[in-house]
Design a protein around this motif. Structure first.
Motif, PDB file in Angstrom:
ATOM      1  N   LEU A  37     -20.329  23.954  -7.156  1.00 50.17           N
ATOM      2  CA  LEU A  37     -21.263  25.075  -7.043  1.00 50.17           C
ATOM      3  C   LEU A  37     -21.509  25.439  -5.580  1.00 50.17           C
ATOM      4  CD1 LEU A  37     -23.127  27.008  -8.583  1.00 50.17           C
ATOM      5  CD2 LEU A  37     -24.923  25.264  -8.449  1.00 50.17           C
ATOM      6  N   PHE A  38     -21.748  24.427  -4.747  1.00 47.48           N
ATOM      7  CA  PHE A  38     -21.992  24.685  -3.326  1.00 47.48           C
ATOM      8  C   PHE A  38     -20.761  25.287  -2.651  1.00 47.48           C
ATOM      9  CE2 PHE A  38     -25.355  21.148  -3.367  1.00 47.48           C
ATOM     10  CZ  PHE A  38     -26.372  22.074  -3.563  1.00 47.48           C
ATOM     11  N   SER A  85     -22.483  15.039 -12.427  1.00 45.79           N
ATOM     12  CA  SER A  85     -23.476  15.904 -11.791  1.00 45.79           C
ATOM     13  C   SER A  85     -23.095  16.208 -10.348  1.00 45.79           C
ATOM     14  CB  SER A  85     -24.862  15.254 -11.850  1.00 45.79           C
ATOM     15  OG  SER A  85     -24.858  13.986 -11.208  1.00 45.79           O
ATOM     16  N   GLY A  86     -22.563  15.210  -9.646  1.00 46.61           N
ATOM     17  CA  GLY A  86     -22.146  15.426  -8.267  1.00 46.61           C
ATOM     18  C   GLY A  86     -20.970  16.375  -8.162  1.00 46.61           C
ATOM     19  N   MET A 139     -22.282  19.914  -8.693  1.00 49.90           N
ATOM     20  CA  MET A 139     -22.999  20.419  -7.517  1.00 49.90           C
ATOM     21  C   MET A 139     -22.038  20.727  -6.375  1.00 49.90           C
ATOM     22  SD  MET A 139     -26.590  18.294  -7.358  1.00 49.90           S
ATOM     23  CE  MET A 139     -25.818  16.678  -7.295  1.00 49.90           C
ATOM     24  N   THR A 177     -15.649  20.832 -14.566  1.00 47.28           N
ATOM     25  CA  THR A 177     -16.179  19.479 -14.378  1.00 47.28           C
ATOM     26  C   THR A 177     -15.835  18.591 -15.562  1.00 47.28           C
ATOM     27  OG1 THR A 177     -18.018  20.293 -13.021  1.00 47.28           O
ATOM     28  CG2 THR A 177     -18.275  18.125 -14.039  1.00 47.28           C
TER      29      THR A 177
END
Length: 349
Positions: A341-342, A334-335, A338, A268
């Motif tokens: 991660l998903f 942050s998006g 996430m 990221t």
């Protein structure tokens, strides 16, 4: 007696201007030239690798160019104006969908966003569009499918729309508390061609070939898009070939491999400075994945890099006040984390 000033451009200046305008092609040529001098075998391998890769994705490239040209020639991009009507929640949803599916580039978004904000469209809906737009568009979808696979392209599309929904929803909640009134910088107006499309959207002419001017638009956009994609992908494939040749696979695996949170978090933040261009980044990520990078980390890299790329970030900085820019960057990082991660969880389930 009259005097005249010499306004002609000096040869040296003209050459510098030409090299500056063609800097991506020049960079590719210089890399191959240096390789030819110091490592002839690698120069040949890189040339063959880049040429083979371009031929391999040619069908996706042609289709993506056709989509971009068709959208411009028909005026289909005018449909974006219809996304920003209705209740706030619906506008956020439509803004995220429009951003993730529309053919706008980062630069083309600038005047449109200025028009939306100055016309009173809620910042929440505009932010949803703003966040999703740099990540995915129809052309990018088909190129991503060709380079990284259809599943990855779908995941990236969901990431774009999801990021837009996430940012738009948070902005809506903050705005209800009165924290984000007057988000625009002083002096920002609603000008530009994108603004005109929003203020007075023109009808879409799907059969564009019946009008001479639209045929010209199709031809011009096709040529411009072809040259743009070719120069960036050529450079990207050359860099990918060098990365595969010189970067040990175990190094990439150690830093960005595995299924834990660490590699995704690293990707990221690495994506912010390392991201070249939406199209150029695809082969680089493909090479990293071949070297051991996890799929979740690859998605995080592309999302974070795309939203914080110089054109996209500068659009926000130029139009919005610093607190809005800070939120934009925060949502981006942050998006992206996430999303990575998903997607990583999805691949191991």
């Amino acid at each position: 007696m009259s005097t005249s000033s010499d306004t002609s451009v000096q040869p040296g200046t003209a050459l510098l201007q030409f090299l500056s305008s063609q800097r991506v092609w020049v960079a590719s040529g210089l890399i191959l030239l240096v390789l030819a001098v110091f490592d002839t075998e690698q120069a040949i391998e890189s040339t063959v690798f880049a040429s083979t890769a371009l031929i391999g994705i040619a069908p996706f490239l042609i289709f993506s160019i056709a989509i971009a040209a068709y959208a411009n020639a028909t005026g289909a991009d005018n449909l974006i104006a219809k996304a920003f009507v209705g209740a706030p929640a619906m506008m956020i949803i439509m803004g995220a969908l429009a951003g993730g599916l529309s053919p706008f580039c980062s630069c083309g978004v600038i005047p449109l966003v200025a028009a939306l904000l100055t016309m009173g469209v809620p910042l929440s809906a505009v932010m949803a569009f703003w966040l999703a737009s740099p990540i995915m568009d129809p052309s990018m979808f088909f190129l991503t499918s060709g380079v990284l696979g259809f599943e990855f392209a779908v995941a990236k599309t969901f990431a774009a729309i999801g990021l837009g929904l996430f940012g738009g929803t948070v902005i809506h909640l903050l705005s209800r508390g009165g924290h984000l009134s007057d988000p625009l910088r002083d002096g920002v107006g609603n000008g530009g061609c994108g603004g005109a499309k929003m203020r007075a959207p023109k009808p879409v002419v799907w059969s564009f070939w019946v009008e001479k001017e639209r045929r010209r638009t199709f031809a011009k956009v096709s040529l411009d898009t072809t040259l743009f994609l070719a120069k960036w992908l050529e450079l990207a494939f050359i860099l990918e070939s060098l990365m595969l040749a010189w970067v040990p696979a175990e190094t990439v695996t150690k830093a960005l491999g595995g299924s834990g949170i660490g590699p995704i978090l690293t990707a990221t933040f690495v994506g912010v400075p390392a991201y070249l261009n939406g199209y150029a980044a695809l082969p680089l990520v493909s090479g990293l994945i071949e070297q051991g990078m996890s799929l979740g980390a690859g998605l995080a890299f592309l999302v974070a890099g795309g939203v914080t790329s110089i054109p996209a970030a500068m659009a926000v900085w130029a139009l919005a006040k610093p607190r809005v820019f800070a939120l934009y960057i925060g949502f981006s990082l942050s998006g992206a984390f996430m999303a990575g991660l998903f997607y990583q969880l999805w691949t191991i389930v």
